[in-house]
Design an enzyme around this catalytic site. Structure first.
Site, PDB file in Angstrom:
ATOM      1  N   CYS A 255    -105.721-102.341  66.239  1.00 30.92           N
ATOM      2  CA  CYS A 255    -104.540-102.030  65.425  1.00 30.92           C
ATOM      3  C   CYS A 255    -103.739-103.273  65.047  1.00 30.92           C
ATOM      4  O   CYS A 255    -103.044-103.278  64.029  1.00 30.92           O
ATOM      5  CB  CYS A 255    -103.645-101.030  66.141  1.00 30.92           C
ATOM      6  SG  CYS A 255    -102.995-101.598  67.733  1.00 30.92           S
TER       7      CYS A 255
ATOM      8  N   GLU B  83     -97.219 -95.449  68.092  1.00 31.32           N
ATOM      9  CA  GLU B  83     -97.877 -96.755  68.008  1.00 31.32           C
ATOM     10  C   GLU B  83     -98.937 -96.643  66.920  1.00 31.32           C
ATOM     11  O   GLU B  83     -99.999 -96.067  67.145  1.00 31.32           O
ATOM     12  CB  GLU B  83     -98.493 -97.136  69.361  1.00 31.32           C
ATOM     13  CG  GLU B  83     -97.485 -97.345  70.476  1.00 31.32           C
ATOM     14  CD  GLU B  83     -96.562 -98.516  70.246  1.00 31.32           C
ATOM     15  OE1 GLU B  83     -96.864 -99.351  69.364  1.00 31.32           O
ATOM     16  OE2 GLU B  83     -95.536 -98.609  70.941  1.00 31.32           O
TER      17      GLU B  83
END
Length: 349
Positions: free
Chosen positions: A137, A103
């Site tokens: 993110c 991720e």
């Protein structure tokens, strides 16, 4: 399972994958970030109180500890963090052919076309971008906007920044600080090398940086080549939306994409022609809150998914087994096949 979590949402991004791993019946090693030591202590205290050490355990320590852990053999590795470290993790996993979820992040674009609701778009982008001071993110990394609405949009964006965080966000104790001095210096360096349209104040005592807007930066600059991961929002204007499409498609595949429009043609084009991990139409970041939607990157922004049932699937292996009964055994599958050719042809017809 080895779960390696980051510093920007250190509690959530440790426990959410842990839940999926436990649900699928695994034992887990948690490697927490050294940049969020207090949260790591809290996680360690909770885990020790709830689980036996040989079921779930927490390991703290700097990069040397992470490198040592990665030399061990795991059945699965789940990593959240930067692409730079992700490459190292993937390289070590490859030595043992260990499956992996990465991720990562990247420069998640935000498109605002001339049909968008300008006021609502500015409000939702301001919230999504400056949440956690941009240390997210999936934060909108930059905006591409139709030049005919850019001026009024900028006015609305500045209005909502001041409404949310006051006229001096760098002095607002409720506006998040930058995690470390190193990250603070990096972001301030990006600000100092660009022309500031709004904000740009850095508080060295609290490591707080006010929401900052930069208009039409050099596309080859560091600001536009690397993920910002801080409260700087570049705005790039275009005179035709195909320019935005072209720029995004030439860039590495982002973790998220946000589109603000009321045009069905634009929605269809984005969904069918641009590759990205996930995203929203007429909102930002909120797709993460829906546990029915898998979350993950593609290409340089990561691989594989989690959230909801996908967390269980990620930490599971589907073992396929066929059990055959003994009372029937058709000889057609056994050689010599020439004797059965006529019968096989009839069956195939």
């Amino acid at each position: 399972m080895l779960i390696m979590s980051p510093w920007n949402y250190p509690f959530q991004l440790t426990l959410v994958p842990l839940i999926g791993a436990i649900a699928a019946g695994n034992c887990v090693v948690l490697k927490t970030s050294t940049n969020s030591p207090r949260t790591s202590d809290i996680i360690n205290k909770i885990i020790k109180a709830v689980f036996p050490f040989d079921y779930v355990s927490v390991i703290k320590g700097a990069s040397g500890v992470s490198k040592a852990i990665l030399c061990e053999k795991f059945d699965y590795i789940f990593f959240t963090g930067s692409a730079k470290v992700g490459k190292i993790v993937m390289s070590k996993a490859a030595e043992n052919l260990t499956p992996i979820t990465l991720e990562l992040g990247g420069k998640s674009p935000c498109i605002v076309d001339k049909t968008a609701d300008i006021d609502l778009s500015a409000k939702r982008i301001a919230w999504g971008k400056f949440l956690n001071a941009g240390q997210t993110c999936v934060a909108p990394d930059y905006i591409m906007i139709d030049e005919t609405i850019s001026k009024i949009f900028l006015e609305k964006l500045c209005y909502y920044i001041e409404k949310f965080y006051g006229i001096s966000p760098e002095n607002n104790k409720y506006f998040p600080k930058i995690i470390t001095q190193k990250q603070f210096d990096r972001i301030c360096g990006l600000i100092s090398t660009n022309k500031i349209e709004f904000g740009g104040k850095c508080n060295t005592k609290t490591l707080t940086i006010s929401p900052t807007i930069i208009i039409n930066p050099d596309l080859s600059s560091e600001l536009m080549q690397n993920e910002i991961f801080g409260p700087i929002l570049p705005i790039i204007t275009y005179n035709k939306i195909e320019t935005a499409y072209s720029f995004i498609k030439k860039s590495p595949k982002p973790l998220a994409l946000y589109l603000f429009t009321t045009s069905n043609n634009t929605k269809t084009y984005i969904k069918n022609n641009i590759s990205f991990g996930g995203g929203c139409i007429n909102d930002s970041i909120i797709h993460l809150a829906n546990n029915k939607l898998p979350f993950g990157g593609v290409g340089a922004s990561g691989m594989n998914n989690y959230h909801g049932i996908e967390s269980f699937n990620t930490f599971s292996h589907t073992k396929s087994i066929l059990e055959k009964k003994n009372w029937l055994d058709i000889n057609l599958r056994y050689p010599p096949y020439s004797k059965n050719l006529t019968t096989i042809k009839k069956i195939l017809k």
